[in-house]
Write a protein that holds these residues in place. Structure first.
Motif, short mmCIF file in Angstrom:
data_model
loop_
_atom_site.label_atom_id
_atom_site.label_comp_id
_atom_site.label_asym_id
_atom_site.label_seq_id
_atom_site.Cartn_x
_atom_site.Cartn_y
_atom_site.Cartn_z
N GLY A 20 0.96 -1.32 -0.05
CA GLY A 20 0.02 0.07 -0.15
C GLY A 20 0.95 1.36 -0.07
N ALA A 21 2.12 1.19 0.03
CA ALA A 21 2.96 2.45 0.07
C ALA A 21 3.03 3.23 -1.33
CB ALA A 21 4.41 1.82 0.39
N VAL A 22 3.26 4.36 -1.25
CA VAL A 22 3.21 4.97 -2.40
C VAL A 22 4.65 5.31 -2.82
CG1 VAL A 22 1.00 6.47 -2.23
CG2 VAL A 22 3.03 7.31 -1.08
N GLY A 23 5.06 5.43 -4.20
CA GLY A 23 6.31 5.86 -4.52
C GLY A 23 6.42 4.76 -5.60
N CYS A 24 7.22 5.15 -6.71
CA CYS A 24 7.78 3.95 -7.51
C CYS A 24 8.80 4.65 -8.89
CB CYS A 24 6.74 3.16 -8.12
SG CYS A 24 5.93 3.90 -9.58
N SER A 25 9.44 3.84 -9.35
CA SER A 25 10.11 4.29 -10.55
C SER A 25 11.24 3.22 -10.83
CB SER A 25 10.77 5.65 -10.54
OG SER A 25 12.09 5.98 -10.78
N SER A 26 12.36 3.63 -11.79
CA SER A 26 12.90 2.59 -12.04
C SER A 26 14.40 3.20 -11.72
CB SER A 26 12.99 1.97 -13.28
OG SER A 26 13.29 3.05 -14.33
N GLY A 27 15.44 2.46 -11.66
CA GLY A 27 16.87 3.22 -11.49
C GLY A 27 17.47 2.47 -10.14
N ASP A 28 18.57 2.59 -10.05
CA ASP A 28 19.11 2.14 -8.83
C ASP A 28 20.19 2.94 -8.18
OD1 ASP A 28 21.29 -0.67 -9.38
OD2 ASP A 28 21.73 0.91 -8.43
N GLY A 29 20.70 3.74 -8.86
CA GLY A 29 21.61 4.98 -8.15
C GLY A 29 23.04 4.48 -8.74
N LYS A 30 23.48 3.30 -7.98
CA LYS A 30 24.73 2.99 -8.39
C LYS A 30 24.76 2.29 -9.80
CE LYS A 30 26.63 2.03 -4.04
NZ LYS A 30 25.57 1.95 -3.13
N LYS A 31 25.59 2.60 -10.69
CA LYS A 31 25.61 2.14 -12.18
C LYS A 31 26.22 0.84 -12.35
CE LYS A 31 23.46 5.71 -13.77
NZ LYS A 31 21.92 5.55 -14.11
N SER A 32 26.98 0.56 -11.11
CA SER A 32 27.85 -0.73 -11.21
C SER A 32 28.28 -0.87 -9.72
CB SER A 32 29.17 -0.42 -12.20
OG SER A 32 30.26 0.20 -11.49
N SER A 33 29.10 -1.98 -9.49
CA SER A 33 29.44 -2.34 -7.99
C SER A 33 30.39 -1.18 -7.43
CB SER A 33 29.97 -3.80 -8.11
OG SER A 33 31.38 -3.92 -8.84
N GLY A 34 31.21 -0.72 -8.65
CA GLY A 34 32.25 0.29 -7.97
C GLY A 34 31.69 1.56 -8.12
N GLY A 35 30.29 2.06 -8.37
CA GLY A 35 29.62 3.16 -8.07
C GLY A 35 30.16 4.17 -9.27
N GLU A 36 30.39 3.48 -10.44
CA GLU A 36 30.82 4.53 -11.35
C GLU A 36 29.44 5.07 -12.08
OE1 GLU A 36 33.71 0.91 -11.92
OE2 GLU A 36 31.42 1.45 -11.47
N GLY A 37 29.49 6.46 -12.59
CA GLY A 37 28.51 7.29 -13.23
C GLY A 37 28.82 8.59 -12.75
N GLY A 102 0.53 -1.90 -7.32
CA GLY A 102 0.12 -0.92 -8.14
C GLY A 102 1.41 -0.80 -8.80
N LYS A 103 1.62 0.58 -9.46
CA LYS A 103 2.79 0.82 -10.27
C LYS A 103 4.08 1.00 -9.37
CE LYS A 103 -0.57 2.35 -13.88
NZ LYS A 103 -0.91 3.46 -14.66
N CYS A 104 3.98 1.07 -8.41
CA CYS A 104 4.99 1.55 -7.31
C CYS A 104 6.14 0.18 -7.32
CB CYS A 104 4.67 1.94 -5.95
SG CYS A 104 3.36 3.09 -5.93
N ASP A 105 7.24 0.81 -7.29
CA ASP A 105 8.54 -0.37 -6.95
C ASP A 105 9.27 0.17 -5.50
OD1 ASP A 105 10.39 1.54 -7.25
OD2 ASP A 105 10.86 0.98 -9.42
N ALA A 122 0.40 10.03 -11.71
CA ALA A 122 -0.41 8.71 -11.74
C ALA A 122 0.32 7.38 -12.03
CB ALA A 122 -1.38 8.90 -12.98
N GLU A 123 1.58 7.46 -12.45
CA GLU A 123 2.63 6.48 -12.33
C GLU A 123 3.53 6.17 -11.17
OE1 GLU A 123 2.73 4.50 -15.30
OE2 GLU A 123 1.03 5.72 -15.83
N CYS A 124 3.01 6.91 -10.23
CA CYS A 124 3.80 6.74 -8.79
C CYS A 124 5.02 7.27 -8.76
CB CYS A 124 4.03 5.29 -8.30
SG CYS A 124 2.91 4.83 -7.11
N LYS A 125 5.35 8.17 -9.60
CA LYS A 125 6.49 8.78 -9.78
C LYS A 125 6.64 10.05 -8.84
CE LYS A 125 8.41 7.27 -13.96
NZ LYS A 125 7.30 6.27 -14.41
N PRO A 126 7.64 10.32 -7.98
CA PRO A 126 7.47 11.55 -7.25
C PRO A 126 7.73 12.79 -8.18
CG PRO A 126 9.63 10.42 -6.70
CD PRO A 126 8.80 9.62 -7.65
N VAL A 127 6.64 13.95 -7.90
CA VAL A 127 6.91 15.05 -8.85
C VAL A 127 7.08 16.26 -8.03
CG1 VAL A 127 5.32 14.21 -10.72
CG2 VAL A 127 4.53 15.27 -8.65
N SER A 128 7.17 16.06 -6.68
CA SER A 128 7.71 17.15 -5.87
C SER A 128 7.94 16.47 -4.44
CB SER A 128 6.63 18.26 -5.70
OG SER A 128 5.21 17.76 -5.02
#
Length: 244
Positions: A20-37, A102-105, A122-128
């Motif tokens: 029932g929690a709100v919030g969702c999107s994709s992406g994981d922050g670290k681009k690799s195990s070494g944190g490059e990006g 729902g649409k939240c991850d 509506a897609e559960c992405k935080p807009v503010s």
């Protein structure tokens, strides 16, 4: 000490609870195990008194954060062993971010949990909303500037025991909402950390070191992961910074 069987059950329950929690999107922050990006730019330094768990005032406490006495007991019980091989490691072996209803991850559930005044579309992405990074006390008004950090990085977990886990066990670990394993932080601090242990990297905000050590120790104890001698020494130093 929590048993391995209980740990997976608890982590699985967290997924159900979060439906029932709100919030969702994709992406994981670290681009690799070494944190490059490329790191997102910081916005501004946060002022004010220190609040929950060594974080800036107004920041919510992390779930499952132990007391310092419990953390010290857990740390004493951790098996000390050299870091094992990275052979066979892949972030894809730790499925994240999974759906939380729902649409939240998982990512957006944590963004909603750690932010204030968060509004989603509506897609559960935080807009503010507003987010304060616990690691460096920087404030942001855009979720895109935030990363979701695994307190104990996936690669570190692999080197300290997770290489022998099942796929379901790794998924539970990568999406654990019950223990202090997931936290919204600045992209810069997350990429700087990469997959390093506390003896190799610690949050720039030293007043968060106590909570960071409590969190790290709790996760390693829950999942029966090992620590290196240098890692244990640094965690002991950080726990000694906790208020009596």
């Amino acid at each position: 000490m929590v048993s391995r069987q209980h740990t997976w059950a608890a982590a699985g329950l967290a997924v159900v609870i979060a439906l029932g929690a709100v919030g969702c999107s994709s992406g994981d922050g670290k681009k690799s195990s070494g944190g490059e990006g490329k790191a997102s730019p910081s916005v501004s330094a946060s002022g004010g008194a220190t609040g929950a768990g060594g974080a800036p005032g107004g920041v919510k406490a992390l779930p499952g954060l132990p007391t310092v006495s419990t953390a010290r007991t857990d740390l004493a019980g951790l098996k000390v062993a050299p870091a094992s091989s990275m052979a066979g490691y892949s972030r894809d072996k730790f499925q994240h971010w999974i759906g939380q209803g729902g649409k939240c991850d998982t990512r957006e559930t944590v963004l909603n949990r750690d932010g204030t005044g968060v509004k989603q579309d509506a897609e559960c992405k935080p807009v503010s909303g507003k987010w304060i990074s616990r690691y460096d006390h920087l404030t942001f008004d855009s979720a895109s500037k935030m990363d979701i950090d695994h307190t104990v990085p996936l690669a570190n977990a692999w080197r300290s025991g997770a290489s022998s886990w099942t796929t379901e066990q790794r998924k539970a670990f990568a999406n654990d909402l019950t223990h202090p394993q997931l936290v919204a932080v600045s992209a810069t601090s997350n990429r700087a950390k990469g997959d390093q242990s506390p003896d190799q990297w610690a949050p720039p905000a030293k007043d968060y070191w106590c909570a960071y050590a409590e969190s790290w120790t709790a996760v390693k104890a829950t999942y029966k992961l090992t620590v290196t001698q240098a890692e244990k020494a640094k965690l002991t130093e950080m726990l000694n910074m906790c208020a009596a």
